[in-house]
Write a protein that holds these residues in place. Structure first.
Motif, PDB file in Angstrom:
ATOM      1  N   GLY A 256      -4.911  33.550  29.436  1.00 18.72           N
ATOM      2  CA  GLY A 256      -3.986  34.661  29.237  1.00 18.72           C
ATOM      3  C   GLY A 256      -3.513  35.146  30.589  1.00 18.72           C
ATOM      4  N   LYS A 257      -2.952  36.344  30.586  1.00 16.02           N
ATOM      5  CA  LYS A 257      -2.463  36.873  31.851  1.00 16.02           C
ATOM      6  C   LYS A 257      -3.615  37.143  32.815  1.00 16.02           C
ATOM      7  N   VAL A 258      -4.754  37.548  32.261  1.00 21.19           N
ATOM      8  CA  VAL A 258      -5.867  37.966  33.120  1.00 21.19           C
ATOM      9  C   VAL A 258      -7.127  37.132  32.901  1.00 21.19           C
ATOM     10  N   ARG A 259      -7.316  36.662  31.656  1.00 24.23           N
ATOM     11  CA  ARG A 259      -8.549  35.969  31.315  1.00 24.23           C
ATOM     12  C   ARG A 259      -8.359  34.483  31.057  1.00 24.23           C
TER      13      ARG A 259
ATOM     14  N   HIS B 183     -17.269  41.524  19.218  1.00 23.35           N
ATOM     15  CA  HIS B 183     -17.432  40.080  19.487  1.00 23.35           C
ATOM     16  C   HIS B 183     -18.466  39.791  20.573  1.00 23.35           C
TER      17      HIS B 183
ATOM     18  N   ARG C 288     -18.057  35.978  20.368  1.00 21.08           N
ATOM     19  CA  ARG C 288     -17.829  35.204  19.148  1.00 21.08           C
ATOM     20  C   ARG C 288     -16.363  34.814  19.076  1.00 21.08           C
TER      21      ARG C 288
ATOM     22  N   LEU D 258     -13.142  34.243  17.233  1.00 22.96           N
ATOM     23  CA  LEU D 258     -12.643  34.755  15.958  1.00 22.96           C
ATOM     24  C   LEU D 258     -11.139  34.561  15.828  1.00 22.96           C
TER      25      LEU D 258
ATOM     26  N   LYS E  33       2.463  41.366  19.738  1.00 16.88           N
ATOM     27  CA  LYS E  33       1.705  40.702  20.788  1.00 16.88           C
ATOM     28  C   LYS E  33       2.610  39.585  21.288  1.00 16.88           C
TER      29      LYS E  33
ATOM     30  N   GLU F  35      -7.757  45.064  20.540  1.00 18.74           N
ATOM     31  CA  GLU F  35      -7.428  43.904  19.717  1.00 18.74           C
ATOM     32  C   GLU F  35      -8.559  43.740  18.709  1.00 18.74           C
TER      33      GLU F  35
ATOM     34  N   ASP G 282     -11.795  41.183  22.527  1.00 18.07           N
ATOM     35  CA  ASP G 282     -11.070  41.289  23.798  1.00 18.07           C
ATOM     36  C   ASP G 282     -11.808  42.213  24.770  1.00 18.07           C
TER      37      ASP G 282
HETATM   38  P1  ATP Z   1      -2.037  37.032  25.490  1.00 17.70           P
HETATM   39  O1  ATP Z   1      -2.556  35.815  26.201  1.00 17.70           O
HETATM   40  O2  ATP Z   1      -2.511  37.105  24.085  1.00 17.70           O
HETATM   41  O3  ATP Z   1      -0.572  37.292  25.662  1.00 17.70           O
HETATM   42  P2  ATP Z   1      -3.189  38.605  27.545  1.00 17.70           P
HETATM   43  O4  ATP Z   1      -2.244  38.045  28.500  1.00 17.70           O
HETATM   44  O5  ATP Z   1      -3.548  40.037  27.590  1.00 17.70           O
HETATM   45  O6  ATP Z   1      -2.682  38.315  26.102  1.00 17.70           O
HETATM   46  P3  ATP Z   1      -5.824  37.920  28.365  1.00 17.70           P
HETATM   47  O7  ATP Z   1      -6.324  39.291  28.198  1.00 17.70           O
HETATM   48  O8  ATP Z   1      -5.644  37.362  29.718  1.00 17.70           O
HETATM   49  O9  ATP Z   1      -4.503  37.717  27.521  1.00 17.70           O
HETATM   50  O10 ATP Z   1      -6.734  36.889  27.591  1.00 17.70           O
HETATM   51  C1  ATP Z   1      -7.474  37.241  26.494  1.00 17.70           C
HETATM   52  C2  ATP Z   1      -7.031  36.446  25.280  1.00 17.70           C
HETATM   53  O11 ATP Z   1      -8.169  36.174  24.467  1.00 17.70           O
HETATM   54  C3  ATP Z   1      -6.056  37.205  24.411  1.00 17.70           C
HETATM   55  O12 ATP Z   1      -5.064  36.314  23.940  1.00 17.70           O
HETATM   56  C4  ATP Z   1      -6.907  37.683  23.251  1.00 17.70           C
HETATM   57  O13 ATP Z   1      -6.178  37.848  22.074  1.00 17.70           O
HETATM   58  C5  ATP Z   1      -7.920  36.564  23.121  1.00 17.70           C
HETATM   59  N1  ATP Z   1      -9.227  36.949  22.559  1.00 17.70           N
HETATM   60  C6  ATP Z   1      -9.952  38.042  22.846  1.00 17.70           C
HETATM   61  N2  ATP Z   1     -11.125  38.056  22.185  1.00 17.70           N
HETATM   62  C7  ATP Z   1     -11.144  36.927  21.434  1.00 17.70           C
HETATM   63  C8  ATP Z   1     -12.090  36.373  20.502  1.00 17.70           C
HETATM   64  N3  ATP Z   1     -13.247  36.982  20.232  1.00 17.70           N
HETATM   65  N4  ATP Z   1     -11.770  35.203  19.903  1.00 17.70           N
HETATM   66  C9  ATP Z   1     -10.588  34.577  20.184  1.00 17.70           C
HETATM   67  N5  ATP Z   1      -9.663  35.042  21.042  1.00 17.70           N
HETATM   68  C10 ATP Z   1      -9.931  36.210  21.665  1.00 17.70           C
END
Ligand code: ATP
Ligand code: MG
Length: 304
Positions: A16-19, A76, A102, A104, A156, A211, A225
């Motif tokens: 994602g943007k951060v993770r 989670h 977890r 999900l 989203k 989320e 999240d």
């Molecule tokens: P996105 O990638 O959705 O545009 P973001 O840039 O904020 O959002 P990050 O915060 O960098 O993304 O990455 C976290 C991602 O992991 C998000 O897409 C989020 O929806 C997803 N996520 C968080 N918790 C879980 C989980 N338990 N199972 C599956 N996916 C998850």
């Protein structure tokens, strides 16, 4: 500072943007938070020192305290320990900044709760007297507290797109009626518990984004999240709060203000000057300390 972390002993599922998300097994993810920072949905070229660890340790703190305050809340979170199969080199790369969660099915909306009117909600209110299309009482000022916290979802957006504010009815169409009211109710309960907890520690949570995911085996709605971090929330120091003006904050507002001032809002590939990155880092860690009672260094040290 690490904006780009590549692990060798597990496979990456998504970024994602951060993770970055790695797959441990069918049911488990390694959730790795980098030092990347986004503002106005755009990722900065450089990172914020210690940000990944701060967000991970703060989320873990909330995953511990929230279920004690919101009966029945499922999250989670599994553990801050790295998975057994991770190589030593990878363990070092993710130290302090990863948790196992977890895996999900994610509900495709941003579950925003607002206790105070600011940001895009304030802009809409000034123009139309509504917030996410919901009618609001007259006479609210900038940063006024709402009579009650409100649920104001958004879409989203895909990477590179901007989230769009929507009404609760539009959100219900996206997630389905059978889940919409449960998500709203849970989000408001979590926000209220967190706002009370933070309030006792001198922090106002003006608004926040949650989320939720679905445990398809039990049909339970699960908090996923990151939670209640300076990235997902606007934190204001309570002792400086004053209605009718912008608030100085712990969160990205600092970076956002700089981007606005410099005319760099929405521009790709912008690098923050070192002093902006450093003071943002200090603000994140200050929020961490106020909310958890520990320094970030103490929290990471305690991991062993
Ligand atoms: P996105 O990638 O959705 O545009 P973001 O840039 O904020 O959002 P990050 O915060 O960098 O993304 O990455 C976290 C991602 O992991 C998000 O897409 C989020 O929806 C997803 N996520 C968080 N918790 C879980 C989980 N338990 N199972 C599956 N996916 C998850
Ligand atoms: Mg996110």
């Amino acid at each position: 500072m690490s904006t780009n972390i590549e692990l060798e002993s597990v496979s990456k599922l998504a970024s994602g943007k951060v993770r970055d998300l790695y797959e441990i097994d069918d049911k488990t993810l390694l959730f790795v938070t980098t030092d990347r920072i986004s503002a106005y949905d755009v990722i900065m070229a450089n990172g914020v020192p210690l940000k990944g660890a701060t967000l991970t340790q703060l989320s873990a703190h909330w995953f511990k305290v929230l279920p004690e305050r919101v009966p029945g809340l499922k999250t989670h979170f599994i553990t801050l320990d790295p998975p057994a199969g991770l190589s030593d080199a990878d363990k070092e790369k993710v130290r302090g900044r990863s948790m196992q969660v977890r895996k999900l099915k994610v509900f495709p909306i941003e579950v925003i709760v607002r206790g105070y009117i600011t940001g895009s909600a304030w802009n809409e209110y000034k123009k139309d007297g509504t917030v996410h299309g919901l009618p609001m009482p007259a006479g609210l000022q900038q940063c006024s507290r709402f009579p009650q916290p409100i649920y104001t979802p958004s879409t989203k957006a895909e990477l590179g797109q901007h989230d769009e504010n929507i009404s609760p009815e539009q959100a219900a169409k996206i997630v389905g009626d059978q889940y919409a009211s449960r998500i709203e109710e849970l989000a408001l309960k979590v926000y209220k518990a967190a706002a009370e907890y933070a309030g006792e520690r001198g922090i106002i949570i003006a608004d926040t984004k949650f989320e939720f995911g679905l445990d398809e085996e039990t049909d339970e709605i699960v908090l996923i999240d990151e939670v209640l971090t300076p990235d997902s929330s606007r934190f204001w120091p309570a002792d400086e709060y004053e209605v009718g003006r912008d608030q100085d904050s712990f969160d990205k507002q600092f970076l956002r203000n700089w981007l606005t001032r410099e005319g760099l809002k929405y521009k790709e590939g912008v690098a923050m000057p070192a002093d902006i990155a450093e003071s943002t880092s200090a603000r994140y860690r200050d929020a961490f300390k106020r909310l958890t009672g520990k320094t970030l260094e103490e929290a990471v040290e305690a991991l062993g």
